[in-house]
Structure formats: structure tokens, C-alpha cells
Design a protein around this motif. Structure first.
Motif, short mmCIF file in Angstrom:
data_model
loop_
_atom_site.label_atom_id
_atom_site.label_comp_id
_atom_site.label_asym_id
_atom_site.label_seq_id
_atom_site.Cartn_x
_atom_site.Cartn_y
_atom_site.Cartn_z
N ALA A 50 -2.73 -3.13 11.00
CA ALA A 50 -2.97 -2.65 9.64
C ALA A 50 -1.78 -2.92 8.74
N ASN A 51 -2.07 -3.50 7.57
CA ASN A 51 -1.08 -3.75 6.52
C ASN A 51 0.01 -4.74 6.92
N SER A 52 -0.24 -5.53 7.93
CA SER A 52 0.69 -6.62 8.26
C SER A 52 0.35 -7.85 7.43
N ASN A 53 1.21 -8.86 7.49
CA ASN A 53 0.99 -10.09 6.73
C ASN A 53 0.24 -11.14 7.54
N TRP A 98 -11.35 1.17 10.54
CA TRP A 98 -10.00 1.73 10.44
C TRP A 98 -9.96 3.18 10.89
N SER A 122 -9.38 -8.51 4.69
CA SER A 122 -7.96 -8.22 4.51
C SER A 122 -7.46 -7.32 5.62
N LYS A 155 -5.19 -5.19 4.86
CA LYS A 155 -4.68 -4.05 4.10
C LYS A 155 -5.67 -2.90 4.11
N THR A 156 -5.15 -1.70 4.32
CA THR A 156 -6.00 -0.51 4.30
C THR A 156 -5.15 0.71 3.98
N ALA A 157 -5.77 1.68 3.34
CA ALA A 157 -5.13 2.97 3.10
C ALA A 157 -5.72 4.05 3.98
#
Length: 343
Positions: free
Chosen positions: A66-69, A89, A207, A209-211
């Protein structure tokens, strides 16, 4: 690796006896357990574990990536780059999709078929080990949650093990090693394979990306009861444990573990009559609940109750010979003491 984190630490049937797998078995299985590497925003590299579950999918924990490039998997010094990603998630289950992988997929076994005290073992890459490392134990609990059963075992794991494989004695995948409790006597939890199967039928995400936080990293009061009881249990905070377990038993009256922790709290508060009643309820719901039987044996011994100890001894010995022998010794001691006092 993105740390294995939990709570305050982000980081009956007749039993069948099996010997834990030997090195040849684990070496063969290790071909299907891969290292997952990520490119983190600060420029460092994160590491976790993954399991080959089909010719094109590797299952892992979402919190690993999660939220890595970027993310890939490595095996035998070779790297493989995914072409797609499926993610849930909240459940913390992700599937990395590949064109084709030269590794054998692992068969999966539903969590609903698992039994307490069944022998299990895990394979993963703790502390960025160059090859998968095994850990051995037994199933200590299964907890109904969101269409599957979270599996607790005492097969330990550490940082780097997130997304690793938990196996039964027939080498079926029964869970993804995911999170653990803080404390010296940690509880180790794995996610059910049913969630992996369900995820295969969902659309790809676009993506990393996650919150959204995984369920086990929610604020303490929003976590499942099977997590909420751990800290007061470890701290021997019996009043708090009784409060949480009472609510758990009211919400899930069919949960043996809810009644076990409630009985345990009452034992700690010296409420022996109520403790015995609730521990018997746990045992009635799950005849393989070794912890409930041991708690009942403790109460029986303190009350010089030879009859109850005798009724428990055979069942305990079937699951744990050492504990069964201990109860036999207690029975002998109480009978000897009673005989001496009669004289």
C-alpha cells in the motif's frame, strides 16, 4: 518490509496425528513462496512475502504494498513484474497478476474446515531471509469475520512474514500470515483463503495508493472482539477482560472463545462458580478447546474436585499428552491427600 502490525504495533472429532514436515517437504513448498519487494516513497526498499495461488496470481497482504511506488516479486535471484493488481484494502488481501509464473500453485483449504489444536506450519521471509523460513505450531483459534474465519496459531512469525503461507499437514494453504499482537506471548493471526478466492473474481485496481486501513489496524474499540480481549488478557486486567468478553458472548453466543475468555476473566476475579459455568459452555461448543479444558482443570484442582479432573483427563491427553500427564498427577495427589486425611 512494511511491518507486520496489529493493535498498538503496526509492524468433537477424533484428532489425527501427523509429524511436522521435514526439510525435503518444506524445500519443495518453498518454491511457491516468493519475496515481495516494494519501492517506498522515501527511496528505501520494503519487503514482505507472497504465495503462488494460481498460474497468474501471487497472494500477499495489501499493507506490504500500500502506497508504495512500485512492486515486484523475487525468487532464486530472478525478478517478476506484475501486470495487474486486485485489492481489498480493508481485508488486507491483494493479488499480484502476472503473465505466467514458473512456479506450482498451492492448493487451498477453507478456514471453516480447520480444527483447534491441528498442527500447522508457516513459510515466509522474516527479516529479509534469502530463503523461506519455517515455523511450527498448532491452531489455537478461528474467528468468524466477514465471510471467512481468521486463523490464530502459535506458529510464530516476524517482520518480513506478512503475506506468507500457513499450511496444514497435507500442504494445503490455509491462510496468509498477516498480523500479531504485541507482548512477549504474542498471538499470531492469518487471513482465510476464502478471501483470496473471492478476490480473483473482482476487477483490477489502478493504483497502489489507498487511505483505507485494514480491519485489524482500526481504532481499538472498532476492532473485532477476538482482538480486543488480547491486551487485557496479557495484562491480567480481569475486570476489563470480563467486560469485553461479556459483550462478545452476548453478540456471538455460539463463539466458544467468547465464553472461554469470559470464564478466564471470572477465574481471575475468583468468581469460580460462574467461571466454571462459562468454561463448560466453551467446552460444550468446542470439544477440542484445550485452553477451556485446562482452565476447568485448574479450578477443579483448587476445589479438590477429583471427579471433574477425571472427566477432563482423557480429552486433554488426546490433544496434549504432557498436560494430560499433569492432570493425572494432580488426580493422584488429591486422592493421596484425601486418603491420608481419612486415616
Amino acid at each position: 518490509m512494511k511491518s507486520i502490525v496489529m493493535m498498538l504495533c503496526l509492524v468433537g472429532a477424533t484428532p489425527m496425528a501427523y509429524a511436522q514436515p521435514d526439510m525435503v517437504d518444506t524445500l519443495e513448498l518453498s518454491h511457491s513462496v516468493v519475496m515481495v519487494t516494494t519501492d517506498l516513497p522515501d527511496g528505501s526498499t520494503g519487503r514482505g512475502s507472497g504465495v503462488v495461488v494460481s498460474p497468474e496470481y501471487v497472494a500477499t497482504n495489501c499493507h506490504v504494498l500500500a502506497n508504495s511506488n512500485g512492486v515486484n516479486v523475487a525468487k532464486f535471484r530472478d525478478g517478476y513484474h506484475p501486470i495487474g493488481l486486485k485489492a481489498n484494502w480493508k481485508r488486507d488481501v491483494c493479488l499480484l497478476k502476472f503473465e505466467a509464473l514458473p512456479f506450482r500453485p498451492i492448493p487451498m483449504r477453507d478456514s471453516s474446515t480447520l480444527q483447534y489444536e491441528e498442527e500447522v506450519f508457516s513459510l515466509s521471509f522474516p527479516a529479509a531471509a534469502p530463503v523461506p523460513q519455517p515455523s511450527y505450531g498448532t491452531i489455537k483459534g478461528t474467528y468468524a469475520y466477514d465471510g471467512g474465519r481468521i486463523v490464530r496459531s502459535d506458529a510464530s512469525f516476524s517482520m518480513g512474514s506478512s503475506g506468507g503461507a500457513l499450511f496444514d499437514q497435507h500442504f494445503n494453504l490455509i491462510g496468509l500470515t498477516t498480523f500479531k499482537s504485541p507482548g512477549h506471548h504474542a498471538f499470531y493471526y492469518s487471513l482465510p483463503v476464502e478471501w483470496i478466492r473471492e478476490l480473483m473474481d473482482t476487477d483490477d485496481v489502478l493504483s497502489l495508493k489507498t487511505a483505507e486501513l485494514p480491519f485489524w489496524a482500526q481504532p481499538p474499540g472498532e476492532r473485532p472482539y477476538f482482538m480486543q480481549v488480547v491486551i487485557p488478557y496479557q495484562n491480567q486486567d480481569w475486570a476489563t477482560l470480563k467486560n469485553i468478553a461479556s459483550r462478545w458472548a452476548a453478540q456471538e453466543p455460539g463463539s466458544a472463545d467468547a465464553w472461554y475468555f469470559l470464564g478466564l476473566a471470572q477465574e481471575g476475579l475468583l468468581e469460580f462458580a460462574q467461571a466454571e459455568q462459562d468454561l463448560k459452555q466453551a467446552y460444550a461448543l468446542n470439544p477440542r478447546d484445550l485452553d477451556a479444558m485446562l482452565a476447568l482443570s485448574r479450578i477443579a484442582f483448587t476445589q479438590n474436585d477429583v471427579e471433574t479432573l477425571q472427566s477432563l483427563q482423557a480429552g486433554v491427553a488426546t490433544l496434549d499428552k504432557t498436560q494430560g500427564d499433569r492432570i493425572s498427577q494432580q488426580i493422584t495427589r488429591l486422592k493421596t491427600t484425601h486418603h491420608s486425611s481419612s486415616d
